[in-house]
Enzyme design. Structure first.
Site, PDB file in Angstrom:
ATOM      1  CG  ASP A  86      -2.121   0.917   1.264  1.00  0.00           C
ATOM      2  OD1 ASP A  86      -2.350   1.399   0.261  1.00  0.00           O
ATOM      3  OD2 ASP A  86      -2.603   1.356   2.445  1.00  0.00           O
ATOM      4  CD  GLU A 120      -0.460   5.267  -4.187  1.00  0.00           C
ATOM      5  OE1 GLU A 120       0.262   5.524  -3.336  1.00  0.00           O
ATOM      6  OE2 GLU A 120      -1.333   4.733  -4.341  1.00  0.00           O
ATOM      7  CG  ASP A 161      -8.316   4.204   0.232  1.00  0.00           C
ATOM      8  OD1 ASP A 161      -7.904   3.079   0.322  1.00  0.00           O
ATOM      9  OD2 ASP A 161      -7.529   5.308   0.735  1.00  0.00           O
TER      10      ASP A 161
HETATM   11  C1  GLC Z   1      -4.708   3.431   2.590  1.00  0.00           C
HETATM   12  C2  GLC Z   1      -5.350   1.999   2.039  1.00  0.00           C
HETATM   13  C3  GLC Z   1      -6.091   1.410   2.688  1.00  0.00           C
HETATM   14  C4  GLC Z   1      -5.780   1.228   4.149  1.00  0.00           C
HETATM   15  C5  GLC Z   1      -5.078   2.503   4.728  1.00  0.00           C
HETATM   16  C6  GLC Z   1      -4.581   2.460   6.144  1.00  0.00           C
HETATM   17  O1  GLC Z   1      -5.866   4.334   2.600  1.00  0.00           O
HETATM   18  O2  GLC Z   1      -5.603   2.242   0.449  1.00  0.00           O
HETATM   19  O3  GLC Z   1      -6.642   0.069   2.273  1.00  0.00           O
HETATM   20  O4  GLC Z   1      -6.733   0.514   5.168  1.00  0.00           O
HETATM   21  O5  GLC Z   1      -4.317   3.394   3.766  1.00  0.00           O
HETATM   22  O6  GLC Z   1      -3.300   1.440   6.080  1.00  0.00           O
END
Ligand code: GLC
Length: 817
Positions: free
Chosen positions: A467, A470, A546
């Site tokens: 995660d 980017e 998200d």
């Molecule tokens: C980002 C991710 C999400 C995760 C959050 C906290 O927003 O896209 O899936 O729950 O970070 O780690």
């Protein structure tokens, strides 16, 4: 609203004044630092000179094509054995490339560059003809001569100083070796034309697809900010690849360039028989980097196969990853995890995996565990594994910049973190606070990072969820990533974040995948990643990121999965129920029912969001969600087969309805249904209150898998979609491998049409989560004297129980145009 939401909505500055949070202040500082770094580290943009190729001056035929010379540039055309054609301007070669799996494929030396009759040059090959005009327009034609795409002569804008300072042969664009000097950071633009009836797809994960309508699509991986809605662009995973589907044929174009850029699309218009069609248009603009691209022509299946040969076949996830996953940001502690798993167990609901988000880390630091809330994570993992539930761990790239943090100390000692132009570590602001970022474009750093996954395996995790790659660094203004001037190794070539940004997630995935393969060679890694680029599928899948809770978010989640599949990344799925807030019971259920037919079937939500367990929405929703879960379990052998086929051919599990009939224009515009493999057509309910829906059918006979009623395509059918289920249709003659009552594989055969060719299907039995060789078994079906016959194409025994379903159409059940 969390700090990130504030950053994104531009309200951070105000909020810092108001509350003065530590994170707010650090985000402000990070933004200032980024601005300062770029002021020092980026070349200043002075006057620029525009350049076009000019008139053709000659050509050098070479095996598979050759180089066409122009007054101020050159174009290399190379046909490769898989049928993909490379075009590179200004001496651009296929390599180096982050996209190509094994470098440039072999050249098809049957293809030759030859002069045409109008002063240009052309290369004729088996699947495509490429014609280069006198002024450098490139036309891509089918073997029958029909135009699929016309790329007009490109235009570059180069710093005037660089041009003035270069040697004359460099200014001409063709030095002795045909190469232009490296580092002349020219911006460029190219306009292309496609048929008036053409439709665009792909470009990675887009919220507004799958058909990409008129507009500008940016090529810069971006965390969309809190939650995204249809139309928000770009998102986390962009790929400069477009699939263009028209009556004349399907083609794919991939610009192998990771710089910031955009693609502006304009669909064409047909003159309704007047002969005045307006062609479709596409403007590709890049801030720098080579102008080089690949073109592949063929049927959609063939095009995707060649794309997979070029950029890598999709990693096949372990069998358990095709079951149901449950995630949430903020389970809180081990007991809550046990409570959720017990909730599934006690209600007889199948659960394959449970995902732990950053809240299980100590202070949000990657590769740590909060041992107060998770005192014995390996023990918990073993306990859950005993019930058939695996643990999956989130892994973020940002490392807390704090001496004493084991990862930071080891990384600093090995000098793995991204530095700015002055040689200082780039500091950003992410979940753990002030953070640094590994440079995954350095093979040495990938190795270091991959080895860290030993800690995750020791904690008992079975897979990873990448995660914030980017990569994200919260900034109070000016974007939410690293400075563009940040330095990267780029495999030894050296460069900056302008080139490395879009491949950051891809190279992190490579590091994780290779680490897992080394640490646990007997198992197929399970990895999925929010960000990525062309080739991500070699290492794993992705997910929606998200997505905002709401009916539009539900629609966007389907668009994303379809678009990613057509960009080469077939394994993905949305946060079921949406990431934010609390869905209504109906919305949750419709999302769940859709998710049950997507490769990654996962419920997930934000820290502050409502619950997502199927029993939290009342007994009716629970009953219907349970039915969707059971159906998913029943279809497990089919999903395993689709995963294996994707791993061989690149065909996505989830395909647009036009997959086999791209000439059906009505299907090209259909965005609310999809094919799951060859056999099933899934028509999710995407509208509130709908208990019926219209489905556009491809040609052939289709059975409603619940009522058994048959419909004839092409055409439209209105189907019941009660709250208890979404319509799923099966193609007449198809064979769907399903789980039988005894746990073995059963073949569900849908009655073929009489008098027609019959049908068939495929079974690939997956014998575990390792690398065992699998066999593709093909079946054919026929209707003979009212009896359904099923045969294995290799003549062997069918070897599985067969259950015949479907019957002849009743009056009135024909599809309507
Ligand atoms: C980002 C991710 C999400 C995760 C959050 C906290 O927003 O896209 O899936 O729950 O970070 O780690």
């Amino acid at each position: 609203m969390d700090a990130r939401d504030l950053v994104r909505s531009g309200k951070l500055v105000r909020s810092v004044k108001a509350v003065g949070t530590a994170r707010g202040l650090r985000s402000l500082r990070a933004a200032w630092q980024r601005r300062r770094s770029d002021a020092v580290g980026l070349p200043r943009r002075g006057p620029e000179l525009a350049r076009v190729p000019g008139v053709v001056t000659g050509a050098d035929p070479q095996p598979g094509g050759g180089v066409v010379r122009f007054a101020r540039s050159s174009l290399r055309v190379r046909v490769t054995t898989g049928g993909a054609v490379f075009c590179g301007w200004d001496g651009a070669a296929p390599e180096p490339s982050y996209a190509l799996v094994r470098g440039c494929p072999e050249v098809d030396d049957r293809a030759v560059l030859e002069p045409d009759t109008v002063g240009g040059w052309r290369v004729v090959s088996e699947r495509v003809t490429v014609a280069v005009s006198r002024l450098g327009a490139v036309e891509v034609r089918t073997p029958g001569g029909v135009m699929l795409r016309r790329d007009l002569p490109p235009r570059w804008w180069e710093p005037a100083a660089a041009v003035a300072g270069s040697a004359p042969e460099e200014r001409d664009g063709h030095g002795p070796d045909g190469e232009r000097p490296a580092g002349v950071g020219a911006r460029w633009q190219q306009r292309s034309e496609v048929a008036a009836d053409a439709r665009f797809f792909g470009l990675g994960g887009r919220s507004s697809g799958p058909r990409l309508r008129d507009g500008r699509y940016r090529l810069w991986n971006t965390d969309p900010g809190g939650a995204f809605r249809p139309g928000d662009d770009p998102l986390s995973l962009t790929v400069p690849v477009q699939l263009v589907v028209a009556d004349a044929g399907t083609h794919l174009v991939f610009h192998d360039n990771s710089w910031d850029g955009s693609v502006t699309l304009r669909e064409g218009e047909e003159g309704e028989g007047s002969g005045h069609d307006r062609p479709g248009g596409c403007w590709t603009r890049m801030e720098g980097g080579p102008l080089r691209y690949w073109v592949i022509v063929g049927t959609p299946a063939r095009v995707m196969h060649s794309w997979a040969s070029l950029t890598g076949t999709p990693a096949v996830p372990p069998a358990w990853a095709l079951g149901h996953h449950h995630a949430r940001w903020g389970f809180g502690n081990a007991d809550e995890v046990r409570r959720v798993v017990a909730g599934y167990r006690e209600r007889g609901l199948p659960l394959s995996a449970l995902h732990l988000d950053i809240d299980h880390y100590a202070g949000n630091r990657v590769f740590t565990v909060d041992t107060e809330r998770f005192p014995d994570l390996p023990g918990l993992a073993t306990e859950l594994r005993g019930e058939g539930v695996r643990l999956v761990s989130i892994v973020d790239p940002a490392v807390k910049a704090e001496p004493g943090d084991a990862v930071y100390d080891s990384g600093s000692a090995a000098d793995v973190f991204v530095r700015d132009a002055l040689g200082l570590e780039v500091r950003g602001e992410v979940w753990p606070g002030e953070s640094v970022f590994p440079d995954f474009t350095d093979p040495r750093v990938r190795k270091w990072w991959g080895a860290l996954y030993a800690e995750r395996l020791a904690q008992g995790f079975s897979g990873v969820w990448h995660d914030m790659n980017e990569p994200v660094s919260f900034g109070a203004f000016g974007g939410t990533t690293l400075p563009r001037s940040a330095r990267h190794t780029l495999e030894g070539r050296g460069g900056d974040h302008r080139e490395a940004h879009n491949v950051y997630g891809l190279t992190m995935a490579r590091a994780g995948y290779e680490g897992l393969r080394e640490l646990r060679p007997e198992e197929r890694p399970f990895l999925f990643s929010r960000s990525g680029w062309a080739g991500l599928q070699r290492y794993g899948g992705s997910w929606s990121g998200d997505v905002a809770t709401g009916w539009p978010g539900l629609r966007a989640s389907l668009a994303l999965v379809l678009g990613l599949g057509l960009s080469g990344v077939p394994y993905s799925g949305p946060d079921i129920g949406g990431f934010t807030g609390s869905p209504s019971p109906e919305l949750y259920l419709r999302w769940f029912q859709l998710g049950a037919y997507l490769p990654l079937f996962r419920t997930h939500s934000a820290l502050s969001a409502g619950r997502r367990e199927p029993w939290e929405f009342g007994p009716r929703v629970l009953r219907f969600a349970a039915a969707a879960l059971r159906e998913r379990q029943r279809l497990h052998p089919y999903f395993l087969t689709l995963a294996q086929l994707a791993g061989r051919t690149g065909a996505p599990y989830v395909r647009p309805v036009w997959w086999r009939t791209p000439k059906d224009r009505a299907l090209r515009d259909c965005e609310d249904a999809f094919l799951l493999g060859d056999a099933l057509l899934v028509a999710p309910v995407l509208e509130e209150g709908a208990e019926q829906r219209t489905v556009r059918l491809p040609r052939g006979r289709w059975y409603d898998t619940v009522t058994g009623v048959a419909y004839e395509g092409p055409g439209r059918a209105v189907l019941d979609a009660p709250l208890s289920r979404i319509p799923v249709l099966a193609r007449a003659g198809s064979v769907v491998p399903v789980a039988g009552a005894d746990g073995g594989v059963e073949l569900e055969v849908w009655t073929p049409c009489p008098g027609r060719k019959g049908g068939g299907g495929v079974l690939v039995e997956d014998r575990g989560d390792g690398w065992e060789k699998t066999e593709v078994v093909r079946f054919s079906t026929r209707l003979r004297a009212g009896e359904v016959r099923v045969e294995r194409e290799d003549g062997a025994e069918v070897g599985h129980p067969v259950r015949v379903r479907g019957h002849a159409p009743r009056n009135g059940s024909r599809g309507r145009r």
